[in-house]
Scaffold this active site. Structure first.
Site, mmCIF file in Angstrom:
data_model
loop_
_atom_site.group_PDB
_atom_site.id
_atom_site.type_symbol
_atom_site.label_atom_id
_atom_site.label_comp_id
_atom_site.label_asym_id
_atom_site.label_seq_id
_atom_site.Cartn_x
_atom_site.Cartn_y
_atom_site.Cartn_z
ATOM 1 N N HIS A 49 1.047 -1.222 -0.098
ATOM 2 C CA HIS A 49 0.115 0.138 0.049
ATOM 3 C C HIS A 49 0.881 1.372 0.140
ATOM 4 O O HIS A 49 1.830 1.216 0.698
ATOM 5 C CB HIS A 49 -0.942 0.127 1.180
ATOM 6 N N ASP A 72 -15.191 2.309 7.232
ATOM 7 C CA ASP A 72 -14.063 3.270 6.531
ATOM 8 C C ASP A 72 -14.855 3.911 5.396
ATOM 9 O O ASP A 72 -14.575 5.174 5.283
ATOM 10 C CB ASP A 72 -12.692 2.568 6.150
ATOM 11 N N ARG A 79 -14.943 12.570 6.582
ATOM 12 C CA ARG A 79 -13.572 13.078 6.888
ATOM 13 C C ARG A 79 -13.316 14.228 5.884
ATOM 14 O O ARG A 79 -12.809 15.270 5.792
ATOM 15 C CB ARG A 79 -12.548 12.264 7.116
ATOM 16 N N SER A 120 -8.073 3.764 8.581
ATOM 17 C CA SER A 120 -8.593 3.651 7.244
ATOM 18 C C SER A 120 -7.995 2.834 6.253
ATOM 19 O O SER A 120 -8.377 1.658 5.816
ATOM 20 C CB SER A 120 -8.790 5.094 6.842
ATOM 21 N N LYS A 171 -8.939 -1.484 5.498
ATOM 22 C CA LYS A 171 -9.159 -2.217 4.201
ATOM 23 C C LYS A 171 -8.022 -3.272 3.782
ATOM 24 O O LYS A 171 -8.514 -4.183 3.220
ATOM 25 C CB LYS A 171 -8.860 -0.671 3.106
#
Ligand code: URA
Length: 443
Positions: A82, A161, A168, A183, A187
Site C-alpha cells: 500500500h 471506512d 472526513r 482507514s 481495508k
C-alpha cells in the site's frame, strides 16, 4: 455510555475501550449514530489523537464492520503493498504482476485519486474494458487463476471506512495519523493478506510533507499490522518530485508497460524493485530483500512480469491490444511542449501543484461526479539534478481543453525550479521500518 458521553470522553483526551469504540462505530454504520455525532468524534480524534492500544482497537473495529475475505484456499503467503499516495506513483501496476510472476500471490484492493494524488483504479480503468468492480467471489476466482487481482473497495469490505472517509473529506479531518492508519489498515487487513509492505511517501507531493510526520504514520501502520498478526514492513520514500516521468492515467499505464518490458526509469524502478524484493522475502520466495530484488529483475528481463500483467488485464476484461501497441490509443486533442527559459540544473518540482495541474487538465476529478479523461496529463523529461539547456524540452502537456492550454503551460514552467549550480538529488528510499524500529535505508 450515550454517544454524547463517548464524544465528551474523547474530547477531554480520554481513551475509548473496545466496547465503546465498537458501539460508536457500528452505530454509525447502521445509521443509529448520525453524521453530526461522528463528525464531532472525528474532530476530537483529530485534536487528541489515540493511544497505541486504542489505534489498534479502532482499526480492528473498522475491519470487522464488514467481511474479512478468506483466501486460505489460495496456497502461499499472500502479500500486498500500500502506498500513502503521490504524484506519478504507478508502482502498483508494475509491482503486482512482477511479484505475482515470482510466485507470490498479490490480492490488491486499491483506491481512486484523492486530493492531488492519482489512484490505481483510475489508471487501470483507462485500459478499455478493464473492470475493477468485481464481486468478492470474482475477486477470489481471479487470484486463484492468475496469482493476482486488482479491484476497488466494495460495499462489503470495511464499510465503516467507506462511510467515515466520505465524512472526513468534508469535515477537515483527513490529516490525522490514527484516522489515516485505521482507514488504510482496515481495508488492507480485510483483503485476505498474510503480510503487507507499506510505501509511506514524504516530501512536497505527499500527504505527510514533513519527514517526522511520515515516520509517525509509518510507525503507526507497521505497529497496527504486526499487532494484528500480519507481518508488516514499511519504507519511507521520497515524493519531492513526481515518480518517473508520466502523470495521468493512460500515460502512467504506458510508462508502466515500458518498465514491465524492461525500460529502466531509475527512481520508479528503484522503489518498485525494493518493495518487490521485500514482498518476495515476506512471501518466502527469497531469503533476503536483495535476493528478492534480483528475482524481480529476472521476472522483468525474461518478459514474465509483462506477460503476467497482460494475463491480468485480459482476465479482468481489458483490451490487451493497447498494451501490445500503446500508440493505437487515442491521443489528447492538444499536446503542448513546455521549454526551459534558462539553462542550469533542476533543483525543485512543486509536486503537489503539478498533481493538481494534471487534474485540471482532465486527469482527475475536481468535483465528485467529474468524468476523468484518461488521455490527459503531463510527461516530464527531466528529474531533480538533471542539466537543462535554455530552450530545451521540460515537459509536454496532454489535454482536450484548449482554453487552459497556455495558462497550464506557463504554470507548469513556474513549477519547475532551475538554478545555476549543480544539484544533488535526494535519496529515493529514505528509511526502513519493521517491528524492531526504524533505520535509514541502504543496500
Ligand atoms: N488513504 C486511505 O485509504 N485513507 C486515508 O485516510 C488516507 C489515505
Amino acid at each position: 455510555m450515550t454517544p454524547v458521553e463517548l464524544i465528551r470522553k474523547k474530547r477531554n483526551g480520554g481513551s475509548l475501550s473496545k466496547d465503546e469504540l465498537h458501539a460508536f462505530i457500528t452505530g454509525f454504520v447502521n445509521g443509529t449514530i448520525p453524521e453530526y455525532q461522528m463528525s464531532a468524534f472525528l474532530m476530537a480524534v483529530y485534536f487528541n489523537g489515540m493511544s497505541v492500544e486504542e489505534r489498534a482497537t479502532f482499526t480492528e473495529v473498522m475491519l470487522h464492520s464488514g467481511i474479512v475475505v478468506d483466501l486460505s484456499m489460495i496456497p502461499g503467503v499472500k502479500v500486498d503493498k500500500h502506498s500513502t499516495g503521490g504524484v506519478g506513483d504507478k508502482v502498483s501496476l508494475i509491482l503486482a504482476p512482477m511479484v505475482a510472476a515470482c510466485g507470490v500471490p498479490v490480492p490488491m484492493i486499491s483506491g481512486r485519486g484523492l486530493g492531488h494524488t492519482g489512484g490505481t483504479l483510475d489508471k487501470l480503468e483507462s485500459i478499455p474494458g478493464f473492470r475493477t468492480d468485481l464481486s468478492i467471489d470474482e475477486y477470489k476466482n481471479v487470484i486463484a487463476e492468475t496469482g493476482l487481482v486488482l479491484i476497488g473497495q466494495t460495499e462489503e469490505v470495511a464499510p465503516a471506512d467507506k462511510k467515515m472517509y466520505a465524512l472526513r473529506d468534508v469535515t477537515a479531518t483527513v490529516e490525522s495519523i490514527p484516522l489515516i492508519a485505521g482507514s488504510i489498515m482496515s481495508k488492507k487487513l480485510a483483503e485476505g493478506i498474510d503480510a503487507l509492505v507499506l510505501d509511506v511517501k514524504t516530501g512536497n507531493g505527499a500527504f505527510m510533507q514533513r519527514y517526522d510526520d511520515s515516520v509517525k504514520l509509518a510507525e503507526a501502520l507497521v505497529s497496527i499490522g504486526n499487532s494484528m498478526g500480519k507481518k508488516t514492513i514499511g519504507f519511507i520514500t521520497d515524493m519531492n518530485q513526481p515518480l518517473g516521468f508520466n502523470i495521468g492515467n493512460w500515460l502512467e499505464v504506458v510508462e508502466s508497460v515500458e518498465c514491465l518490458k524492461g525500460k529502466n526509469v531509475p527512481d520508479l524502478m528503484e522503489v518498485t524493485y525494493v518493495l518487490g524484493g521485500t514482498m518476495l522475502r515476506l512471501g518466502k520466495k527469497a531469503d533476503s530483500i536483495n535476493e528478492g530484488i534480483e528475482r524481480c529483475k529476472s521476472a522483468v528481463s525474461s518478459g514474465k512480469a509483462f506477460n503476467k500483467f497482460r494475463e491480468l488485464v485480459k482476465r479482468q476484461g481489458g483490451d490487451v491490444s493497447y498494451l501490445d501497441n500503446p500508440d493505437s490509443y487515442p491521443r489528447a486533442a492538444h499536446v503542448k511542449e513546455v521549454r526551459s527559459k534558462k539553462g542550469g540544473y533542476i533543483s525543485g518540482f512543486a509536486t503537489m501543484e503539478i498533481g493538481l495541474l494534471a487534474i485540471e487538465l482532465g486527469a482527475g476529478r475536481i468535483k465528485l461526479d467529474d468524468v476523468i479523461d484518461p488521455k490527459a496529463g503531463i510527461i516530464l523529461t527531466k528529474k531533480l539534478g538533471d542539466r537543462v539547456d535554455k530552450g530545451e524540452l521540460l515537459a509536454t502537456i496532454h489535454t482536450d481543453k484548449e482554453n487552459i492550454l497556455n495558462t497550464a503551460s506557463d504554470k507548469l514552467a513556474s513549477m519547475i525550479e532551475i538554478v545555476d549550480r549543480p544539484v544533488t538529488p535526494p535519496p529515493i528510499i529514505v528509511s526502513y521500518i519493521d517491528e524492531t524500529g526504524i533505520r535509514l535505508w541502504s543496500f
